[in-house]
Motif scaffolding. Structure first.
Motif, short mmCIF file in Angstrom:
data_model
loop_
_atom_site.label_atom_id
_atom_site.label_comp_id
_atom_site.label_asym_id
_atom_site.label_seq_id
_atom_site.Cartn_x
_atom_site.Cartn_y
_atom_site.Cartn_z
N PRO A 1 -5.15 -0.02 6.16
CA PRO A 1 -4.74 -0.37 4.80
C PRO A 1 -5.14 0.73 3.81
O PRO A 1 -6.18 1.38 3.99
CB PRO A 1 -5.50 -1.66 4.54
CG PRO A 1 -6.71 -1.57 5.42
CD PRO A 1 -6.26 -0.86 6.64
N GLN A 2 -4.31 0.93 2.80
CA GLN A 2 -4.53 2.02 1.87
C GLN A 2 -5.78 1.78 1.03
O GLN A 2 -6.01 0.68 0.53
CB GLN A 2 -3.31 2.21 0.97
CG GLN A 2 -3.36 3.44 0.08
CD GLN A 2 -3.55 4.74 0.84
OE1 GLN A 2 -4.66 5.25 0.93
NE2 GLN A 2 -2.46 5.26 1.40
N ASP A 3 -6.60 2.82 0.92
CA ASP A 3 -7.85 2.76 0.16
C ASP A 3 -8.30 4.20 -0.06
O ASP A 3 -7.64 5.15 0.38
CB ASP A 3 -8.91 1.97 0.92
CG ASP A 3 -9.97 1.35 0.02
OD1 ASP A 3 -10.15 1.86 -1.12
OD2 ASP A 3 -10.61 0.37 0.43
N VAL B 1 -5.24 1.09 -4.22
CA VAL B 1 -5.03 2.53 -4.12
C VAL B 1 -3.64 2.76 -3.56
O VAL B 1 -3.22 2.08 -2.61
CB VAL B 1 -6.09 3.19 -3.21
CG1 VAL B 1 -5.79 4.68 -3.04
CG2 VAL B 1 -7.49 2.99 -3.77
N SER B 2 -2.92 3.71 -4.15
CA SER B 2 -1.58 4.06 -3.67
C SER B 2 -1.49 5.57 -3.53
O SER B 2 -1.94 6.32 -4.40
CB SER B 2 -0.52 3.57 -4.67
OG SER B 2 0.77 4.01 -4.29
N VAL B 3 -0.91 6.03 -2.40
CA VAL B 3 -0.72 7.46 -2.14
C VAL B 3 0.66 7.64 -1.55
O VAL B 3 0.96 7.09 -0.48
CB VAL B 3 -1.78 8.01 -1.17
CG1 VAL B 3 -1.67 9.54 -1.08
CG2 VAL B 3 -3.18 7.60 -1.57
N GLU B 4 1.50 8.39 -2.24
CA GLU B 4 2.88 8.57 -1.80
C GLU B 4 3.22 10.05 -1.77
O GLU B 4 2.83 10.82 -2.65
CB GLU B 4 3.85 7.83 -2.73
CG GLU B 4 3.65 6.33 -2.75
CD GLU B 4 4.62 5.63 -3.68
OE1 GLU B 4 5.29 6.34 -4.45
OE2 GLU B 4 4.69 4.39 -3.64
N LEU B 5 3.99 10.43 -0.77
CA LEU B 5 4.44 11.81 -0.63
C LEU B 5 5.58 12.09 -1.58
O LEU B 5 6.48 11.28 -1.75
CB LEU B 5 4.89 12.05 0.81
CG LEU B 5 5.19 13.48 1.23
CD1 LEU B 5 3.94 14.35 1.14
CD2 LEU B 5 5.74 13.49 2.65
N ASP B 6 5.54 13.26 -2.22
CA ASP B 6 6.58 13.63 -3.17
C ASP B 6 6.86 15.12 -3.00
O ASP B 6 5.95 15.93 -2.93
CB ASP B 6 6.13 13.35 -4.61
CG ASP B 6 7.19 13.72 -5.63
OD1 ASP B 6 8.38 13.68 -5.28
OD2 ASP B 6 6.83 14.04 -6.77
N GLY B 7 8.12 15.50 -2.93
CA GLY B 7 8.45 16.92 -2.80
C GLY B 7 8.55 17.34 -1.36
O GLY B 7 8.43 16.56 -0.43
#
Length: 274
Positions: free
Chosen positions: A199-201, A256-262
């Motif tokens: 899980p995201q953290d 917490v949220s982490v997303e790929l961009d680019g």
């Protein structure tokens, strides 16, 4: 090169005047550029963001009165690590380890490397020195530990984790660090954000000192090396908590949220993040 968009929110119930220090902002390094950064605290407080450690990492500091407190952080982080051929990354002989790197050879609160010398030597002592041996340690930890939230706590050290063969990201990092140090390889804990963590953290991983630089490894196998954004580092997780406070407050919620961009290049074999 890749860019990740990170965000974190926390909600506290404060019971008496409390002083906070948060380590949640992305670090500024030669290989990590932070943009579109925003910090929002409700109710509004007088805050400061100050460098600490190697001056690449930052603490968010403020005082808050009793009541509900909401903290929101977001930023875009462009990661541009230096690719390296693993065969060129050798371990450094003890006599040539820089003085500032020496503390990362010693046992610490959660990394009981002094208890693991024979164990580490039996498993990895016959392997060729260098990046390949650190990768073998990382792979062994990923294979032999079960990722299981809730089975460890703030008192769990490396030997505890090895006995139960389970833990979370910080435990995976602590075991890897301890095995490296037991073999004479400097290693340090890194806190940060990772794409794909579930899980995201806030994520825990580690760096090993090879050649003349620090190189990232993630023993959970959840995130590619070029999709890890650093927050801070230390001897172990005790040196890099996401929150420290003096007073009386309860954490009610954290996301917490982490997303790929680019665009993303192919994953490199190793990435310098010094």
């Amino acid at each position: 090169m890749s860019t990740v968009n990170v965000s974190a929110t926390m909600r506290y119930e404060i019971h008496e005047p409390t002083s906070f220090a948060f380590s949640i902002t992305a670090a500024r390094t030669p290989h990590q550029v932070v943009s579109d950064e925003e910090i929002v605290i409700t109710p509004e407080v007088e805050m400061s963001v100050v460098p600490y450690g190697a001056d690449t990492h930052q603490l968010l500091r403020f005082d808050a009165d009793p009541g509900q407190l909401d903290i929101s952080y977001r930023a875009s982080v462009t990661l541009d690590g230096e690719d390296a051929d693993p065969t060129d990354l050798d371990e450094v002989d003890f006599g040539n380890i820089p003085a500032e790197v020496m503390p990362y050879l010693n046992p610490s609160r959660y990394c009981e490397s002094d208890k693991l010398g024979n164990f580490a030597t039996r498993l990895f002592g016959d392997l060729d020195r260098g990046h390949g041996r650190v990768q073998a340690i990382t792979d062994w930890v990923e294979t032999n530990l079960l990722y299981e939230p809730g089975v460890t706590d703030g008192s769990s050290g490396t030997t505890d984790v090895l006995l139960q063969r389970a833990g979370v990201c910080r435990d995976f990092a602590h075991v890897s660090i301890s095995l490296c140090r037991a073999l004479g390889i400097p290693a340090r804990y890194v806190s940060g954000y990772g794409v794909g963590v579930e899980p995201q953290d806030f994520h825990g991983f580690f760096e090993a000192y090879l050649g003349d630089d620090w190189y990232l490894f993630d023993p959970t196998g959840m995130s590619a090396i070029n999709r890890l954004a650093r927050i801070g580092f230390g001897r172990d997780a005790a040196d890099a908590p996401f929150a420290t406070f003096v007073g009386y407050a309860d954490l009610l919620d954290k996301t917490v949220s982490v997303e790929l961009d680019g665009e993303v290049d192919d994953e490199p074999d190793a990435t310098s993040t010094a």
